[in-house]
Design an enzyme around this catalytic site. Structure first.
Site, PDB file in Angstrom:
ATOM      1  N   GLY A 228       1.001  -1.232   0.031  1.00 39.64           N
ATOM      2  CA  GLY A 228       0.207  -0.065  -0.082  1.00 39.64           C
ATOM      3  C   GLY A 228       0.782   1.272   0.000  1.00 39.64           C
ATOM      4  O   GLY A 228       2.109   1.066   0.201  1.00 39.64           O
TER       5      GLY A 228
ATOM      6  N   GLY B 137      -0.215  -4.658   0.587  1.00 37.31           N
ATOM      7  CA  GLY B 137      -1.587  -4.579  -0.312  1.00 37.31           C
ATOM      8  C   GLY B 137      -1.574  -5.436  -1.506  1.00 37.31           C
ATOM      9  O   GLY B 137      -2.890  -5.637  -2.012  1.00 37.31           O
TER      10      GLY B 137
ATOM     11  N   GLU C  64       5.447  -6.258   7.707  1.00 35.43           N
ATOM     12  CA  GLU C  64       4.733  -5.210   8.498  1.00 35.43           C
ATOM     13  C   GLU C  64       5.162  -5.220  10.119  1.00 35.43           C
ATOM     14  O   GLU C  64       5.297  -4.034  10.498  1.00 35.43           O
ATOM     15  CB  GLU C  64       3.122  -5.351   8.680  1.00 35.43           C
ATOM     16  CG  GLU C  64       2.494  -5.064   7.098  1.00 35.43           C
ATOM     17  CD  GLU C  64       2.704  -6.308   6.221  1.00 35.43           C
ATOM     18  OE1 GLU C  64       1.970  -6.100   5.160  1.00 35.43           O
ATOM     19  OE2 GLU C  64       2.963  -7.276   6.597  1.00 35.43           O
TER      20      GLU C  64
ATOM     21  N   ASP D 193      -1.780  -7.380   7.417  1.00 32.72           N
ATOM     22  CA  ASP D 193      -3.115  -6.815   7.409  1.00 32.72           C
ATOM     23  C   ASP D 193      -3.754  -7.438   6.306  1.00 32.72           C
ATOM     24  O   ASP D 193      -3.692  -8.778   5.771  1.00 32.72           O
ATOM     25  CB  ASP D 193      -3.390  -5.424   7.418  1.00 32.72           C
ATOM     26  CG  ASP D 193      -2.932  -4.693   6.608  1.00 32.72           C
ATOM     27  OD1 ASP D 193      -2.009  -5.068   5.894  1.00 32.72           O
ATOM     28  OD2 ASP D 193      -3.631  -3.481   6.346  1.00 32.72           O
TER      29      ASP D 193
END
Length: 385
Positions: A97, A145, A168, A176
């Site tokens: 992302g 992402g 992450e 996530d």
């Protein structure tokens, strides 16, 4: 409110807000050949192309807001039988992302820090519930992402250029985009290991780990795509047959064992624990070179992120994808309120000194109360799917 209503009813307001945020942080969307997302019909398929090669096709909010409604349209279109997603540039499918934009917005208290995660997770759910066969051609770097754009779909095609990781915990975040759903469902404790350490899988190992469903040589991907788009009213089984035929013919690294094969017994035993502290203790007691390497890796990660991630996967193993994404939205907003995400991004991505100053600095300083507050309901601000 379901995802479709969310898109239709809030879309104009979102675009206005997006425009203001993009102006503020100096980003721009382009049209024509510079469009960040290319959407086209090719034969029986709807094709989504991520088109930010200089940014390794990193996903931003405007891209999410173009992909989501198009998937919904193609899902209902009787002349669209397959949805294919791929990236341009030859280096990456999607490297993650647009973390820098989210960081800037979070520091400034702007809504992008809420909207980005909310709409990204709604898109992840749309992919996970898509009624049409969804094929992600993950040829190149696939992280964060990019994993969310691929792993929940029916088919994920890795190549020798694929590099998968969920790194992450090293920037004060957590794996996530539904990581709490797919990671604990990998073999043994592999998902826990990948989530906590950010270990990178390459090429055929991405398929062997269960992240990808097929492996195809990179040079054959254009031919594979052409064959898929040329199918006549294909079923999911027809798509699977084509992918399997290319997978069977791919010889690169066919004879090599899975890179973690020799360590899987240790991973399964050492990462079977009731807490991150117990994992650390297991690694110390084991004392092998492999165990000590993992210990050094974990020391570099945010203690809060490690504990958050451990609980995320422990709870996620018995949750639906929708419940996991709701949980992860709560965690994302906890990270936006905290210290470690901004410090991790500064140290790893901006200043690149690779030496973040985590707060708290030690696992034992992360209290149960701290952790509980991260998982707490956001009430009316919870993610609705």
């Amino acid at each position: 409110m379901n995802a479709t209503l969310f898109s239709v009813r809030l879309r104009p307001k979102h675009f206005h807000r997006l425009h203001v945020v993009l102006q503020h942080i100096g980003m721009a969307t382009h049209s024509g050949s510079e469009a960040e997302i290319l959407l086209e019909k090719a034969g029986c398929a709807g094709v989504i192309t991520l088109n930010r090669p200089k940014a390794l096709n990193a996903l931003n909010l405007s891209m999410i807001q173009l992909i989501y409604p198009q998937i919904k349209v193609w899902e209902e279109d009787p002349k669209t039988f397959v949805i294919i997603i791929k990236g341009t540039g030859g280096k990456a499918f999607c490297a993650g992302g647009d973390i820098r934009a989210v960081t800037d917005a979070g520091k400034a208290g702007q809504r992008l820090a809420q909207d980005f995660f909310r709409e990204e997770y709604i898109l992840n759910n749309a992919i996970g519930t898509c009624k049409k066969p969804y094929v992600a051609l993950i040829d190149g770097i696939t992280m964060g992402g990019g994993v969310g754009l691929s792993v929940h779909g029916h088919f994920r095609v890795a190549t020798e250029k694929t590099l998968f990781a969920m790194p992450e915990t090293g920037i004060g975040l957590f794996p996530d985009v539904g990581g709490g759903y797919f990671l604990p469902r990998l073999s043994g404790k592999l998902g826990c290991y990948l989530a906590l350490t950010g270990f990178r899988l390459k090429g055929r190992d991405v398929q062997r780990a269960g992240v990808a469903t097929h492996f195809v040589e990179s040079e054959k991907v254009p031919a594979l795509e052409k064959e898929l788009t040329s199918l006549k009213s294909p079923s999911k089984e027809d798509v699977a047959d084509v992918l399997s035929s290319y997978h069977t013919k791919s010889k690169i690294d066919q004879g090599k064992p899975f890179i973690l094969d020799e360590h899987m017994d240790k991973i399964n035993s050492l990462f079977s624990a009731n807490s991150v502290e117990d994992i650390v203790e297991n690694l110390k007691k084991d004392g092998s070179s492999f165990a000590l390497q993992q210990l050094e890796t974990l020391k570099k990660m945010s203690p809060t992120s490690l504990k958050m991630t451990f609980r995320q996967l422990k709870e996620g193993v018995s949750m639906t994808l929708q419940d996991v994404l709701t949980m992860e939205y709560r965690l994302s907003q906890a990270c936006m309120r905290g210290h470690d995400f901004y410090e991790g991004v500064r140290a790893v991505l901006i200043d690149k000194d690779q030496n973040p100053k985590w707060k708290p600095a030690l696992l034992e300083e992360v209290t149960d109360e701290d952790l509980e507050s991260c998982f707490k309901s956001l009430g009316s601000n919870d993610l609705k799917l």
